[in-house]
Design a protein around this motif. Structure first.
Motif, short mmCIF file in Angstrom:
data_model
loop_
_atom_site.label_atom_id
_atom_site.label_comp_id
_atom_site.label_asym_id
_atom_site.label_seq_id
_atom_site.Cartn_x
_atom_site.Cartn_y
_atom_site.Cartn_z
N MET A 1 0.83 -1.19 0.00
CA MET A 1 0.00 0.00 0.00
C MET A 1 0.87 1.25 0.00
SD MET A 1 -3.13 -0.73 2.59
CE MET A 1 -3.75 -2.38 2.73
N SER A 2 0.37 2.26 -0.65
CA SER A 2 1.07 3.53 -0.70
C SER A 2 0.60 4.43 0.43
CB SER A 2 0.82 4.20 -2.05
OG SER A 2 -0.56 4.45 -2.20
N SER A 3 1.27 5.53 0.60
CA SER A 3 0.85 6.51 1.61
C SER A 3 0.13 7.66 0.90
CB SER A 3 2.05 7.05 2.37
OG SER A 3 2.66 6.04 3.10
N PRO A 4 -1.17 7.77 1.10
CA PRO A 4 -1.90 8.87 0.45
C PRO A 4 -1.51 10.21 1.04
CG PRO A 4 -3.38 7.61 1.85
CD PRO A 4 -2.04 6.92 1.88
N PRO A 5 -1.62 11.29 0.24
CA PRO A 5 -1.28 12.62 0.76
C PRO A 5 -2.22 13.04 1.88
CG PRO A 5 -2.10 12.74 -1.51
CD PRO A 5 -2.04 11.30 -1.13
N MET A 6 -1.65 13.67 2.90
CA MET A 6 -2.43 14.13 4.05
C MET A 6 -2.04 15.54 4.41
SD MET A 6 -2.59 12.57 7.88
CE MET A 6 -3.41 13.44 9.19
N ARG A 7 -3.03 16.33 4.78
CA ARG A 7 -2.80 17.70 5.24
C ARG A 7 -3.62 17.92 6.51
NH1 ARG A 7 0.48 17.17 1.95
NH2 ARG A 7 0.88 18.35 0.07
N VAL A 8 -3.12 18.75 7.39
CA VAL A 8 -3.87 19.19 8.56
C VAL A 8 -4.07 20.69 8.40
CG1 VAL A 8 -3.94 19.38 11.06
CG2 VAL A 8 -2.94 17.35 9.99
N LEU A 9 -5.33 21.12 8.40
CA LEU A 9 -5.68 22.51 8.14
C LEU A 9 -6.27 23.14 9.39
CD1 LEU A 9 -7.52 21.79 4.79
CD2 LEU A 9 -5.15 22.52 5.06
N ALA A 10 -5.82 24.35 9.70
CA ALA A 10 -6.39 25.09 10.83
C ALA A 10 -7.82 25.50 10.48
CB ALA A 10 -5.55 26.32 11.11
N HIS A 11 -8.70 25.41 11.47
CA HIS A 11 -10.10 25.81 11.29
C HIS A 11 -10.61 26.38 12.60
CE1 HIS A 11 -14.10 25.84 9.61
NE2 HIS A 11 -14.54 25.25 10.71
N ASP A 12 -10.68 27.70 12.68
CA ASP A 12 -11.07 28.38 13.92
C ASP A 12 -10.19 27.87 15.07
OD1 ASP A 12 -13.00 29.86 12.56
OD2 ASP A 12 -14.52 28.32 12.86
N ALA A 13 -10.81 27.34 16.12
CA ALA A 13 -10.04 26.86 17.27
C ALA A 13 -9.71 25.38 17.15
CB ALA A 13 -10.83 27.11 18.55
N SER A 14 -9.99 24.78 16.01
CA SER A 14 -9.72 23.35 15.83
C SER A 14 -8.93 23.15 14.53
CB SER A 14 -11.04 22.57 15.79
OG SER A 14 -11.81 22.97 14.66
N SER A 15 -8.92 21.94 14.05
CA SER A 15 -8.23 21.64 12.79
C SER A 15 -8.95 20.49 12.08
CB SER A 15 -6.78 21.27 13.04
OG SER A 15 -6.71 20.16 13.91
N HIS A 16 -8.65 20.35 10.80
CA HIS A 16 -9.21 19.28 9.98
C HIS A 16 -8.07 18.48 9.38
CE1 HIS A 16 -13.43 20.61 9.91
NE2 HIS A 16 -12.93 21.84 9.89
N ALA A 17 -8.15 17.17 9.48
CA ALA A 17 -7.19 16.30 8.79
C ALA A 17 -7.85 15.87 7.48
CB ALA A 17 -6.87 15.08 9.65
N VAL A 18 -7.14 16.08 6.38
CA VAL A 18 -7.66 15.78 5.05
C VAL A 18 -6.73 14.78 4.38
CG1 VAL A 18 -8.30 16.73 2.81
CG2 VAL A 18 -8.62 18.10 4.88
N ILE A 19 -7.28 13.67 3.93
CA ILE A 19 -6.51 12.65 3.23
C ILE A 19 -7.15 12.43 1.87
CG2 ILE A 19 -5.76 10.26 3.21
CD1 ILE A 19 -5.69 10.31 6.22
#
Length: 52
Positions: A1-19
């Motif tokens: 298996m490969s490693s899909p691209p991942m980003r963590v984005l700031a969102h107000d006082a929290s964050s979102h992990a996007v894969i």
């Protein structure tokens, strides 16, 4: 298996992990589902660690 691209984005006082999961040429249904299952497992573990 490969490693899909991942980003963590700031969102107000929290964050979102996007894969991004891409279905590569020649990838059968079983392999694609295995990749998706692994990503879900990883995200749930990340959530568990961040919320504890």
């Amino acid at each position: 298996m490969s490693s899909p691209p991942m980003r963590v984005l700031a969102h107000d006082a929290s964050s979102h992990a996007v894969i991004a999961l891409f279905r590569l040429p020649g990838m059968d249904d079983a392999l694609f589902q295995a990749e998706a299952s692994q990503i879900l497992s990883d995200l749930l573990e990340l959530r568990r660690r961040l919320e504890s």
